[in-house]
Each structure stands twice: as C-alpha cells, then as structure tokens.
Scaffold this motif. Structure first.
Motif, mmCIF file in Angstrom:
data_model
loop_
_atom_site.group_PDB
_atom_site.id
_atom_site.type_symbol
_atom_site.label_atom_id
_atom_site.label_comp_id
_atom_site.label_asym_id
_atom_site.label_seq_id
_atom_site.Cartn_x
_atom_site.Cartn_y
_atom_site.Cartn_z
ATOM 1 N N PRO A 45 7.660 0.832 -3.616
ATOM 2 C CA PRO A 45 8.886 -0.193 -4.079
ATOM 3 C C PRO A 45 9.596 -0.876 -2.829
ATOM 4 C CG PRO A 45 8.784 2.119 -5.100
ATOM 5 C CD PRO A 45 7.797 2.247 -3.928
ATOM 6 N N ALA A 46 9.928 -2.221 -3.194
ATOM 7 C CA ALA A 46 10.393 -2.878 -2.295
ATOM 8 C C ALA A 46 12.146 -2.775 -1.776
ATOM 9 C CB ALA A 46 10.528 -4.318 -2.455
ATOM 10 N N THR A 47 12.771 -1.720 -2.779
ATOM 11 C CA THR A 47 14.101 -1.517 -2.665
ATOM 12 C C THR A 47 14.257 -0.029 -2.320
ATOM 13 O OG1 THR A 47 14.385 -1.462 -4.783
ATOM 14 C CG2 THR A 47 14.737 -3.490 -3.909
ATOM 15 N N GLY A 48 15.637 0.285 -1.876
ATOM 16 C CA GLY A 48 15.946 1.675 -1.618
ATOM 17 C C GLY A 48 15.139 2.311 -0.368
ATOM 18 N N ASP A 49 15.989 3.275 0.122
ATOM 19 C CA ASP A 49 15.465 4.208 1.295
ATOM 20 C C ASP A 49 13.729 4.342 1.278
ATOM 21 O OD1 ASP A 49 17.849 3.637 2.379
ATOM 22 O OD2 ASP A 49 18.141 5.803 2.372
ATOM 23 N N LEU A 50 12.903 4.196 2.295
ATOM 24 C CA LEU A 50 11.601 4.794 2.607
ATOM 25 C C LEU A 50 11.694 6.159 3.479
ATOM 26 C CD1 LEU A 50 8.942 4.160 1.861
ATOM 27 C CD2 LEU A 50 8.702 3.108 3.883
ATOM 28 N N GLY A 51 11.243 7.107 2.699
ATOM 29 C CA GLY A 51 11.119 8.362 3.685
ATOM 30 C C GLY A 51 10.098 8.465 4.728
ATOM 31 N N LEU A 52 10.549 8.777 5.951
ATOM 32 C CA LEU A 52 9.280 8.899 6.938
ATOM 33 C C LEU A 52 9.299 10.518 7.221
ATOM 34 C CD1 LEU A 52 7.123 7.601 8.846
ATOM 35 C CD2 LEU A 52 9.185 7.119 10.429
ATOM 36 N N ASP A 131 9.256 12.477 -7.630
ATOM 37 C CA ASP A 131 8.378 11.626 -8.598
ATOM 38 C C ASP A 131 8.709 10.199 -7.773
ATOM 39 O OD1 ASP A 131 6.956 10.535 -10.473
ATOM 40 O OD2 ASP A 131 8.920 9.969 -11.931
ATOM 41 N N VAL A 132 7.990 10.273 -6.537
ATOM 42 C CA VAL A 132 7.926 8.690 -5.565
ATOM 43 C C VAL A 132 6.601 8.865 -5.018
ATOM 44 C CG1 VAL A 132 10.414 8.953 -5.154
ATOM 45 C CG2 VAL A 132 8.741 10.231 -3.566
ATOM 46 N N PRO A 133 6.169 7.538 -4.803
ATOM 47 C CA PRO A 133 4.773 7.388 -4.059
ATOM 48 C C PRO A 133 4.649 7.779 -2.823
ATOM 49 C CG PRO A 133 5.993 5.373 -4.596
ATOM 50 C CD PRO A 133 6.777 6.361 -5.207
ATOM 51 N N LEU A 134 3.621 8.316 -2.444
ATOM 52 C CA LEU A 134 3.370 8.781 -1.163
ATOM 53 C C LEU A 134 2.313 7.837 -0.317
ATOM 54 C CD1 LEU A 134 3.285 10.736 1.343
ATOM 55 C CD2 LEU A 134 1.792 12.214 -0.131
ATOM 56 N N VAL A 135 2.532 7.319 0.857
ATOM 57 C CA VAL A 135 1.311 7.043 1.674
ATOM 58 C C VAL A 135 1.139 8.135 2.955
ATOM 59 C CG1 VAL A 135 0.723 5.097 3.321
ATOM 60 C CG2 VAL A 135 1.729 4.455 1.234
ATOM 61 N N ALA A 136 0.223 8.592 3.127
ATOM 62 C CA ALA A 136 -0.325 9.723 3.990
ATOM 63 C C ALA A 136 -1.015 9.045 5.258
ATOM 64 C CB ALA A 136 -1.041 10.795 3.472
ATOM 65 N N VAL A 137 -0.124 9.383 6.341
ATOM 66 C CA VAL A 137 -0.922 8.869 7.610
ATOM 67 C C VAL A 137 -1.409 10.166 8.263
ATOM 68 C CG1 VAL A 137 -0.835 7.816 9.941
ATOM 69 C CG2 VAL A 137 0.680 6.996 7.923
ATOM 70 N N GLN A 138 -2.781 10.547 8.276
ATOM 71 C CA GLN A 138 -3.418 11.591 8.769
ATOM 72 C C GLN A 138 -3.363 11.575 10.325
ATOM 73 O OE1 GLN A 138 -7.010 12.507 6.654
ATOM 74 N NE2 GLN A 138 -7.822 13.796 8.643
ATOM 75 N N THR A 139 -3.306 12.622 11.054
ATOM 76 C CA THR A 139 -3.232 12.744 12.371
ATOM 77 C C THR A 139 -4.141 13.500 12.844
ATOM 78 O OG1 THR A 139 -1.310 14.260 12.489
ATOM 79 C CG2 THR A 139 -0.780 12.112 12.378
ATOM 80 N N ALA A 140 -4.872 14.327 12.201
ATOM 81 C CA ALA A 140 -5.939 15.369 12.844
ATOM 82 C C ALA A 140 -7.093 15.511 11.630
ATOM 83 C CB ALA A 140 -5.387 16.776 13.022
ATOM 84 N N ALA A 141 -8.178 15.784 12.046
ATOM 85 C CA ALA A 141 -9.421 16.206 11.261
ATOM 86 C C ALA A 141 -9.402 17.631 11.000
ATOM 87 C CB ALA A 141 -10.698 15.683 11.910
ATOM 88 N N SER A 142 -8.233 18.401 10.463
ATOM 89 C CA SER A 142 -8.081 19.745 10.772
ATOM 90 C C SER A 142 -8.317 20.578 9.345
ATOM 91 C CB SER A 142 -6.719 20.267 11.092
ATOM 92 O OG SER A 142 -5.775 19.292 10.234
ATOM 93 N N VAL A 143 -8.362 19.825 8.225
ATOM 94 C CA VAL A 143 -8.580 20.583 6.921
ATOM 95 C C VAL A 143 -8.952 19.373 5.776
ATOM 96 C CG1 VAL A 143 -6.821 22.425 7.016
ATOM 97 C CG2 VAL A 143 -6.011 20.205 6.180
#
Length: 459
Positions: A45-52, A131-143
């Motif tokens: 979504p283009a509006t509202g805060d984006l959680g990091l 109930d918000v969409p998630l983009v996951a940035v993976q940082t290790a090949a751990s699991v």
C-alpha cells in the motif's frame, strides 16, 4: 532411501511457488537481488507507515551496512523502525516478545522484515495479527522457514508451530547470505538434511491414521536438491545457491501442505527439546539447524535399527498401548528443569491429545500392520542411512555430534532429549510407536547413539 542421486529436471523456487499456486507470489533469489527491493515494496500500500522489522544486529552487503542500504532504497516512504526487544538469550519468540512487536507495529499498512529465521517467523506472526502484507528480506541460509506461512513460537515455555502469514514477496540476495556468519550457513545445512528422514515420521503418522495430507511430491524435490550438499564444494558459489534452493523449496513445500511434518520429525523434536531445556534452565543453546543436523544423524540411525533389526511386522496392534504412568512420565521429564510445572503441563496437554487420537484410530492401526510389507518399502525409501546426512554435515564443517554443538550438549542432556521424545508434543513419530510397544528405553537409546557414532555422529 537410496544414497545415489535420483534423476531430476532442475526447477527454481519460483517455479514451485507458481506450480503449487501459493500466496507467496514473488521470489527473487540471485546475487544482487537487493536492487529489486524498491520494486517489491512498490507493491505494498502506497499510504501509511511502512514497518521495518529487524533485531539490530549489524549485517553487511559488500562494504555497506545492510539495514542502511534497505532504509535508503525505501526513501520516500514513511518508515517506522520496529526493533525486537533485547533479551539475555537473543530474540525468543515467546508471548511477551510477539505482543511487544505487534503493539510497536500497530497502524502500519505494510511490513518489511530484514533478518534470519527468528525475525522471519516474528514478521509472519505480526503480519498475520495486523493483517498487513509482508516483504521478507532474508539474511542467512539458516533454515527453511522463510518461504512458508508458519512460525515456531514459544507457548508456555514449549516450542509450538502455529499458522501465521505468507510473505507477499521473498528477497534472497546471495551476496548478503554469503557474508552471513558461517555458523548460520552450517545451520542451514543441518536443517536441509532433515529431508532425508523426517518424511518417514510423517508417512508413519499418516498410515496409522494419526495425521493427514502426506504428499511425497512436496518433499521429493527437496530431497533431490539436497544431494548437491554432498556433491558440490562448499567454497563455490554454486554450493550456496544449491543450499538456498533446497531450503526455499522446502519452505514452499511446507506452505503447500500446510504442515511442517514433511520436514520435521524426530530430529526437529530433539532440537526443540534442547531449546526448551536451555530456556527453562536459563542457559544458552546452539542454532536450531545445527541441532537438527546432529539429531538427523541420530534419527536416521533410529530408523535404520527399527527397519533392519526390530521386526516391526511382529508388533501386535492390540498390545500397543501408552504406559499406565504416562502423565507422571511427562511431568517428571520437566520437573528438574521447570519446578513450576508450567512446561510439563503444556507438554502433557499435547501428549494427552496425541495418545487419545491413537486410541480412536484402532482400525487404522490394524490396517497398517496388515499391509506392513507395502509400508516397509515406503519407509525404507524415505529414511536414509545415517551416513548420508553425516557426510553432508562433515563436508560443510557442521557439527555431527552433540558434544560439537556450541555450547556442547553433554551425554546426560542428549540422552534426556532422546528419552523425552514421546513426551513433548502431539505429532506422532517412530519414537511414539516404540513407546507404545514398550521398546523406548535406555538400552535402545544407547544402540541408536552407537549406530550414529559409526558414521561420526552421536554423543
């Protein structure tokens, strides 16, 4: 399961996500993939805060700080940093941590997570709750848990796998993963080799009527991909790419079936028990995948002994029953570690449910033993000899014995974990069948550990 590599047509994780029609619509897995992050976030979504969401641990990409790179690539968006609370033993996904993070993220319209397995599981839990969409940035090949819709959370001191949320997109930059600590990569190898035995526990539970949904097509490509771990030089980029694909396809298979059972049998339960014992005692434990790798060699040894030496076909279904003192055994397993009884009570609730289901499925149990030769053939195919995972672990420099874990797990704690296998959760495994048959005892545990030691594993 044969130790020779079966023929296969290579397919990418994105291919499997599409073929299985999964909600994880986009998987970007390649060197330099981080350049694609603005485009992926542009789908939120283009509006509202984006959680990091992150844990504050510095991570690098090239000479740059990864979190700074992510933050800069999202310039123009209103970002709300959400950092997990510090703990004495790192980030533990207990009730308080999950609630703290959910509260810190309330009001966001989308979420980006940057981290390894624990942060990924937390992000999926937060995304589900809000109930918000998630983009996951993976940082290790751990699991393998980045690419599914389940999270391992701590409930009343016990590890539990619960439904959470799918990432909308998963970004895997191989350059980032190559700079992750070696221990995390070795942990990924440990998690990956579980595919060479966990499906046997899943099949057993299904064949006995105690689980449902067994689908070998969800684990076969993972098993095939994992052979690269014993074929490729770990120092080569192709080996890391193969590990990444093995773990990602495994996560997708878990999401496709809706259960971790296909890749999580006795070996994962041993790891969870070691985690829970350390948490209850207030001590450290090694990475999940590192423990899983050690336990996979042990679990393969258990299945080998059961199929080759125990003549399970002679078990009499009518005589298979839980011990009369089952509740006392469960509670006693945890009494020294948690005198409050909280963990023991949580485990008893799950174990009681498991064996109540056993009692209700007497007809399925009888049919299982009537068709034992057919089941035996399948189980032999699904359970590899212990040498296969031991070879992969040794090749990557991963721990193969309990004493090689960090911190080391001593013989008493290792034997306790094996002894407690039937007394922790409601998922049925070979250990439960042997308990019902009156064969789950210290003598068998010693045989299993000795068999694992023959290939460099065990204590």
């Amino acid at each position: 399961m044969s130790t020779s590599r079966p023929p296969t047509t290579p397919r990418t994780p994105q291919d499997f996500a599409a073929a299985w029609a999964l909600p994880l619509r986009t998987i970007v897995s390649a060197p330099g993939a981080l350049d694609r992050l603005p485009g992926l976030v542009g789908q939120l979504p283009a509006t509202g805060d984006l959680g990091l969401l992150h844990d504050g641990t510095p991570k690098a990409v090239g000479e740059a700080d990864l979190l700074t790179r992510v933050h800069d690539s999202l310039a123009g968006r209103a970002l709300r940093p959400v950092q997990t609370p510090p703990g004495a033993h790192g980030t533990v996904l207990d009730e308080a941590t999950v609630q703290f993070t959910v509260d810190a993220a309330r009001g966001i319209t989308g979420l980006v997570s940057v981290g390894s397995g624990t942060i990924s599981d937390l992000a999926k839990a937060v995304a589900a709750e809000l109930d918000v969409p998630l983009v996951a940035v993976q940082t290790a090949a751990s699991v393998n848990g980045y690419a599914d819709s389940l999270s391992v959370l701590v409930r009343n001191g016990a590890k539990r796998t619960v439904p959470t949320a799918w990432p909308q997109a998963l970004l895997i930059d191989h350059d980032v993963l190559a700079q992750a600590p070696d221990a995390l990569t070795r942990s990924g190898v440990g998690d990956a080799v579980a595919v060479w035995v966990a499906p046997a526990d899943w099949y057993l539970a299904n064949a006995l009527g105690l689980d449902r949904g067994f689908d070998e097509s969800s684990v076969a490509p993972v098993s095939t991909a994992a052979y690269a771990l014993v074929e490729l030089d770990p120092a080569e980029p192709a080996a890391l790419a193969a590990l990444i694909d093995t773990l990602t396809i495994g996560g997708l298979g878990i999401g496709f079936t809706g259960t971790t059972a296909g890749l999580s049998g006795c070996e994962h339960l041993i790891s969870h028990l070691l985690d829970m014992a350390a948490m209850a005692a207030g001590t450290e434990h090694d990475l999940h995948g590192a423990q899983v790798g050690v336990a996979t060699v042990v679990s393969c040894a258990l299945w080998e002994i059961a199929l080759q030496e125990m003549d399970l076909s002679r078990l009499e279904p009518a005589a298979l029953a839980p011990p009369a003192d089952l509740e006392q055994r469960v509670l006693a397993s945890w009494r020294d570690l948690d005198p409050s009884g909280r963990v023991g009570g949580e485990c008893w609730t799950a174990v009681q449910r498991k064996f109540a289901a056993w009692t209700e499925h007497g007809a399925d149990v009888r049919r299982f033993f009537d068709r034992w030769p057919e089941h035996e053939d399948t189980l032999r195919r699904l359970a590899a000899p212990p040498r296969l995972p031991a070879t992969a672990l040794q090749r990557w420099g991963a721990a193969v014995t309990f004493s090689a874990l960090t911190p080391a797990v001593d013989a008493d704690r290792a034997r306790w974990a094996l002894r407690t296998l039937p007394y922790m959760r409601d998922r049925f495994t070979l250990a439960d069948l042997l308990l019902l048959a009156g064969r789950w005892d210290d003598a068998l545990i010693d045989r299993v550990l000795a068999r694992a030691a023959e290939v460099g594993g065990g204590l």
